[in-house]
Design a protein around this motif. Sequence first.
Motif, PDB file in Angstrom:
ATOM      1  N   GLN B  86       0.804  -1.201  -0.029  1.00  0.00           N
ATOM      2  CA  GLN B  86      -0.024   0.156   0.020  1.00  0.00           C
ATOM      3  C   GLN B  86       1.004   1.199   0.047  1.00  0.00           C
ATOM      4  O   GLN B  86       0.824   2.252  -0.803  1.00  0.00           O
ATOM      5  CB  GLN B  86      -0.948  -0.019   1.084  1.00  0.00           C
ATOM      6  CG  GLN B  86      -1.737   1.292   1.308  1.00  0.00           C
ATOM      7  CD  GLN B  86      -3.016   1.349   2.158  1.00  0.00           C
ATOM      8  OE1 GLN B  86      -2.940   0.165   3.050  1.00  0.00           O
ATOM      9  NE2 GLN B  86      -3.374   2.447   2.654  1.00  0.00           N
ATOM     10  N   TRP B  87       1.561   1.319   0.684  1.00  0.00           N
ATOM     11  CA  TRP B  87       2.539   2.799   0.969  1.00  0.00           C
ATOM     12  C   TRP B  87       3.403   2.825  -0.002  1.00  0.00           C
ATOM     13  O   TRP B  87       3.850   4.070  -0.385  1.00  0.00           O
ATOM     14  CB  TRP B  87       3.185   2.777   2.291  1.00  0.00           C
ATOM     15  CG  TRP B  87       2.116   2.888   3.334  1.00  0.00           C
ATOM     16  CD1 TRP B  87       1.855   2.016   4.437  1.00  0.00           C
ATOM     17  CD2 TRP B  87       1.392   4.063   3.830  1.00  0.00           C
ATOM     18  NE1 TRP B  87       0.741   2.328   5.187  1.00  0.00           N
ATOM     19  CE2 TRP B  87       0.331   3.859   4.812  1.00  0.00           C
ATOM     20  CE3 TRP B  87       1.061   5.181   2.939  1.00  0.00           C
ATOM     21  CZ2 TRP B  87      -0.515   4.626   5.029  1.00  0.00           C
ATOM     22  CZ3 TRP B  87       0.255   6.114   3.460  1.00  0.00           C
ATOM     23  CH2 TRP B  87      -0.760   5.895   4.378  1.00  0.00           C
ATOM     24  N   GLU B  88       3.927   1.675  -0.592  1.00  0.00           N
ATOM     25  CA  GLU B  88       4.784   1.847  -1.831  1.00  0.00           C
ATOM     26  C   GLU B  88       3.887   2.229  -3.061  1.00  0.00           C
ATOM     27  O   GLU B  88       4.509   3.279  -3.853  1.00  0.00           O
ATOM     28  CB  GLU B  88       5.381   0.612  -2.348  1.00  0.00           C
ATOM     29  CG  GLU B  88       6.429   0.063  -1.590  1.00  0.00           C
ATOM     30  CD  GLU B  88       6.810  -1.577  -1.802  1.00  0.00           C
ATOM     31  OE1 GLU B  88       8.014  -1.783  -1.282  1.00  0.00           O
ATOM     32  OE2 GLU B  88       6.474  -2.109  -2.488  1.00  0.00           O
ATOM     33  N   VAL B  89       2.802   1.957  -3.262  1.00  0.00           N
ATOM     34  CA  VAL B  89       1.789   2.677  -4.262  1.00  0.00           C
ATOM     35  C   VAL B  89       1.702   4.081  -3.904  1.00  0.00           C
ATOM     36  O   VAL B  89       1.497   4.996  -4.730  1.00  0.00           O
ATOM     37  CB  VAL B  89       0.441   1.860  -4.393  1.00  0.00           C
ATOM     38  CG1 VAL B  89      -0.349   2.451  -5.480  1.00  0.00           C
ATOM     39  CG2 VAL B  89       0.734   0.332  -4.612  1.00  0.00           C
ATOM     40  N   VAL B  90       1.173   4.398  -2.505  1.00  0.00           N
ATOM     41  CA  VAL B  90       1.075   5.950  -2.251  1.00  0.00           C
ATOM     42  C   VAL B  90       2.485   6.604  -2.691  1.00  0.00           C
ATOM     43  O   VAL B  90       2.028   7.855  -3.243  1.00  0.00           O
ATOM     44  CB  VAL B  90       0.655   6.043  -0.891  1.00  0.00           C
ATOM     45  CG1 VAL B  90       0.694   7.442  -0.420  1.00  0.00           C
ATOM     46  CG2 VAL B  90      -0.544   5.142  -0.456  1.00  0.00           C
ATOM     47  N   LEU B  91       3.403   6.188  -2.344  1.00  0.00           N
ATOM     48  CA  LEU B  91       4.860   6.802  -2.576  1.00  0.00           C
ATOM     49  C   LEU B  91       4.790   6.999  -3.810  1.00  0.00           C
ATOM     50  O   LEU B  91       5.325   7.865  -4.787  1.00  0.00           O
ATOM     51  CB  LEU B  91       5.808   5.732  -2.110  1.00  0.00           C
ATOM     52  CG  LEU B  91       7.182   6.581  -2.336  1.00  0.00           C
ATOM     53  CD1 LEU B  91       7.348   7.823  -1.520  1.00  0.00           C
ATOM     54  CD2 LEU B  91       8.524   5.433  -1.999  1.00  0.00           C
ATOM     55  N   TYR B 159       5.485  11.308   3.800  1.00  0.00           N
ATOM     56  CA  TYR B 159       4.765  10.541   4.623  1.00  0.00           C
ATOM     57  C   TYR B 159       4.879   9.000   4.460  1.00  0.00           C
ATOM     58  O   TYR B 159       4.765   8.161   5.264  1.00  0.00           O
ATOM     59  CB  TYR B 159       3.176  11.137   4.607  1.00  0.00           C
ATOM     60  CG  TYR B 159       2.273  10.433   5.692  1.00  0.00           C
ATOM     61  CD1 TYR B 159       2.299  10.645   7.128  1.00  0.00           C
ATOM     62  CD2 TYR B 159       1.417   9.407   5.310  1.00  0.00           C
ATOM     63  CE1 TYR B 159       1.377  10.224   7.992  1.00  0.00           C
ATOM     64  CE2 TYR B 159       0.512   8.791   6.220  1.00  0.00           C
ATOM     65  CZ  TYR B 159       0.733   9.084   7.490  1.00  0.00           C
ATOM     66  OH  TYR B 159      -0.080   8.630   8.380  1.00  0.00           O
ATOM     67  N   ALA B 160       4.452   8.740   3.470  1.00  0.00           N
ATOM     68  CA  ALA B 160       4.500   7.399   2.837  1.00  0.00           C
ATOM     69  C   ALA B 160       5.887   6.988   3.119  1.00  0.00           C
ATOM     70  O   ALA B 160       6.007   5.475   3.435  1.00  0.00           O
ATOM     71  CB  ALA B 160       4.252   7.207   1.208  1.00  0.00           C
ATOM     72  N   GLY B 161       6.992   7.454   2.912  1.00  0.00           N
ATOM     73  CA  GLY B 161       8.355   7.033   3.082  1.00  0.00           C
ATOM     74  C   GLY B 161       8.358   6.523   4.630  1.00  0.00           C
ATOM     75  O   GLY B 161       9.076   5.649   4.967  1.00  0.00           O
ATOM     76  N   LYS B 162       7.819   7.560   5.455  1.00  0.00           N
ATOM     77  CA  LYS B 162       7.738   7.308   6.850  1.00  0.00           C
ATOM     78  C   LYS B 162       7.301   5.891   7.246  1.00  0.00           C
ATOM     79  O   LYS B 162       7.638   5.232   8.044  1.00  0.00           O
ATOM     80  CB  LYS B 162       7.142   8.458   7.876  1.00  0.00           C
ATOM     81  CG  LYS B 162       8.019   9.717   7.767  1.00  0.00           C
ATOM     82  CD  LYS B 162       8.015  10.200   9.320  1.00  0.00           C
ATOM     83  CE  LYS B 162       9.400  11.033   9.491  1.00  0.00           C
ATOM     84  NZ  LYS B 162       9.081  12.244   8.651  1.00  0.00           N
ATOM     85  N   GLN B 163       6.000   5.781   6.643  1.00  0.00           N
ATOM     86  CA  GLN B 163       5.116   4.639   6.850  1.00  0.00           C
ATOM     87  C   GLN B 163       6.077   3.370   6.499  1.00  0.00           C
ATOM     88  O   GLN B 163       5.933   2.224   6.867  1.00  0.00           O
ATOM     89  CB  GLN B 163       3.843   4.384   6.070  1.00  0.00           C
ATOM     90  CG  GLN B 163       2.953   5.612   6.373  1.00  0.00           C
ATOM     91  CD  GLN B 163       2.335   5.349   7.856  1.00  0.00           C
ATOM     92  OE1 GLN B 163       2.126   4.396   8.424  1.00  0.00           O
ATOM     93  NE2 GLN B 163       2.432   6.560   8.620  1.00  0.00           N
ATOM     94  N   LEU B 164       6.846   3.500   5.425  1.00  0.00           N
ATOM     95  CA  LEU B 164       7.621   2.297   4.985  1.00  0.00           C
ATOM     96  C   LEU B 164       8.968   2.220   5.777  1.00  0.00           C
ATOM     97  O   LEU B 164       9.829   1.488   5.327  1.00  0.00           O
ATOM     98  CB  LEU B 164       7.997   2.462   3.510  1.00  0.00           C
ATOM     99  CG  LEU B 164       6.819   2.440   2.610  1.00  0.00           C
ATOM    100  CD1 LEU B 164       7.323   2.808   1.187  1.00  0.00           C
ATOM    101  CD2 LEU B 164       6.486   0.929   2.219  1.00  0.00           C
ATOM    102  N   HIS B 165       9.201   3.083   6.768  1.00  0.00           N
ATOM    103  CA  HIS B 165      10.563   3.396   7.437  1.00  0.00           C
ATOM    104  C   HIS B 165      11.677   3.391   6.386  1.00  0.00           C
ATOM    105  O   HIS B 165      12.826   2.663   6.620  1.00  0.00           O
ATOM    106  CB  HIS B 165      10.884   2.110   8.269  1.00  0.00           C
ATOM    107  CG  HIS B 165       9.747   1.626   9.183  1.00  0.00           C
ATOM    108  ND1 HIS B 165       9.389   2.725  10.122  1.00  0.00           N
ATOM    109  CD2 HIS B 165       8.666   0.695   9.060  1.00  0.00           C
ATOM    110  CE1 HIS B 165       8.175   2.392  10.826  1.00  0.00           C
ATOM    111  NE2 HIS B 165       7.956   1.161  10.181  1.00  0.00           N
ATOM    112  N   VAL B 251      12.907   2.651  -3.033  1.00  0.00           N
ATOM    113  CA  VAL B 251      12.390   1.520  -1.880  1.00  0.00           C
ATOM    114  C   VAL B 251      13.351   0.399  -2.128  1.00  0.00           C
ATOM    115  O   VAL B 251      13.115  -0.721  -1.750  1.00  0.00           O
ATOM    116  CB  VAL B 251      10.946   1.216  -2.248  1.00  0.00           C
ATOM    117  CG1 VAL B 251       9.981   2.142  -1.878  1.00  0.00           C
ATOM    118  CG2 VAL B 251      10.743   0.537  -3.685  1.00  0.00           C
ATOM    119  N   GLN B 252      14.360   0.567  -2.935  1.00  0.00           N
ATOM    120  CA  GLN B 252      15.632  -0.358  -3.123  1.00  0.00           C
ATOM    121  C   GLN B 252      14.869  -1.568  -3.966  1.00  0.00           C
ATOM    122  O   GLN B 252      15.217  -2.701  -3.456  1.00  0.00           O
ATOM    123  CB  GLN B 252      16.085  -0.722  -1.835  1.00  0.00           C
ATOM    124  CG  GLN B 252      16.908   0.553  -1.432  1.00  0.00           C
ATOM    125  CD  GLN B 252      17.676   0.391  -0.229  1.00  0.00           C
ATOM    126  OE1 GLN B 252      17.288  -0.464   0.850  1.00  0.00           O
ATOM    127  NE2 GLN B 252      18.966   1.027  -0.053  1.00  0.00           N
TER     128      GLN B 252
END
Lengths: 269, 290
Positions: B86-91, B159-165, B251-252
Amino acid sequence: MIAVNKYWHVVNIGIQNTLTYRVNFLFRSVFGLIPLFATLSLWRAIFEGRQTSVAGHTLASMVSYYLVVTIVDALTAVNEDDWQIATDIKDGNISQFLLKPIDYLTYRLCLFGAGRLVYTAVAFLPVALFIVVQRNSFVLPATGAIWSWFLLSVAMTALLQFFLSYTMALLAFWVLEVSTFIFVVFAFEYIAGGHLFPLDILPPALLKFLYFTPFPYQLFFPVNIYLGRTTGVALYQGLCIQMFWVAAAYLLARFVWHKGITKYGAVGG
Amino acid sequence: MSREPRVECRGPTQSAPLDDLNPRSSALGRYVSIYAALLKNSVAREMGFKSNFLMWIVVELLWFALQVSFIVVIFQHTENIGDWTQWEVVLLIGASQFIQQIFQTFFLSNCTQLSELIRVGKLDFMLLLPINSRFIISLRQVDLGGLVNAGTALMVMVYAGKQLHLVPDAWQIAGFVFLTGAGILIHYSLMFLLASVSFWTVRAQGIVWGYYSLFNIARMPDAAFRGWFKAVFTFAIPMLLVSNVPVKLLVQRLSSPADILLLLGMSLACLAVSEVGWRFSVRHYTSASS
């Protein structure tokens, strides 16, 4: 009889005018298929490797949903009409309609109908081809009764869309730039009408709330009738509510016109 | 979405920065000072319609929110799309909005106005200016609202990056910025090429509008596509590279540098094709009016 004749001429003029845009319409409908295909691919990827349905949808019913949305949209979407109305007001062109024995709302409605006719005719080929490619997922309404309820609902959807766009365009009596307002409303129609996804995948409480607004009746409702997902009492109830919204939008359009024309200063006319 | 190009308004014509047009000043310096003058004009023009300027920002914001909520709703029902979470798609949505908005800031309205320039015959005037024609036509207006929207997109990305750490290092950020530039170059080249069609038909509006539907593909995760669709939108109209590759770098998830090279190669190819198309069009241009 004379009145019918008069507006029949308007329809004729409308058809001839919009025919000049046929290539434009073709581009529009073909380009429109690209994001549609992308959305379908997205759902295919989601359904891949899962046995369960998504809120009662199978992949086939999901694909059908978007295909029927495309058809209803071609038949009912307001496309240039609101810009033209706003321009008519801004440039003072409506002065001539005030002087003629012609009702501007009926006049615009005729042009809208003509425009949809031409658009549907032009878009028919690409959309039909696309549906043939997707035929495995495409269903036809189960019974003749569903067909007739669907067509009735589509007609009301078209009226609702038109009256609301007409009202929005009339804001040009008060503000110089109406396009931003039109886009704001369009955004809500786009998501709350069911363009982006079938509304029944939303949380039930939110869906229930949306049914209190006119948005689902601008697209989602007729599509659901077609797919046989709205039947029985819900169908008749829905049709009544849709009729209510059409009437309300019509009265609103008349009212705003009346207010606007009182304020109108015929700039540049 | 049928968006008409905005009403063109003539701002105050200022010529002050063009004073230093002496032959000794470098060509680059000359173009920079010309661009500064264009920028100043754009600011003056935007500020003449402040409320309209703000309303457009609201509209863009709303449509962006709509895209994000689509993804949020979808992920109520699924864990992933292909190998995207999910958060990758938001990113990804944020990044593609960022790219689209920067493109909009500098290029979009200039490209859409080309057909109008041709129709009213103003293009003749542009071609006669002692300056690279493509430069002045592509860059004469700056749409400042786009910068504000790009800022919002950036916030969503953070924000999305934060969710993905995610903790990107300096190289990743630099690489992201660089690849974003390549993506913008692709959007610009293709749009400019499409706008050049208006040399032959005045109603190029439909075509330019059509490009808007392509933006929709740029914000989709590439894992959702396969077969001919994926091939077309990777190797012919590289929409699936524009924002997917920069995000994958963040996201490597890039297994090899092949995707990066492909994006860079395609952006140069698009630029080259649009330049050929532009030169061909101008060569066949016969003035509309006069």
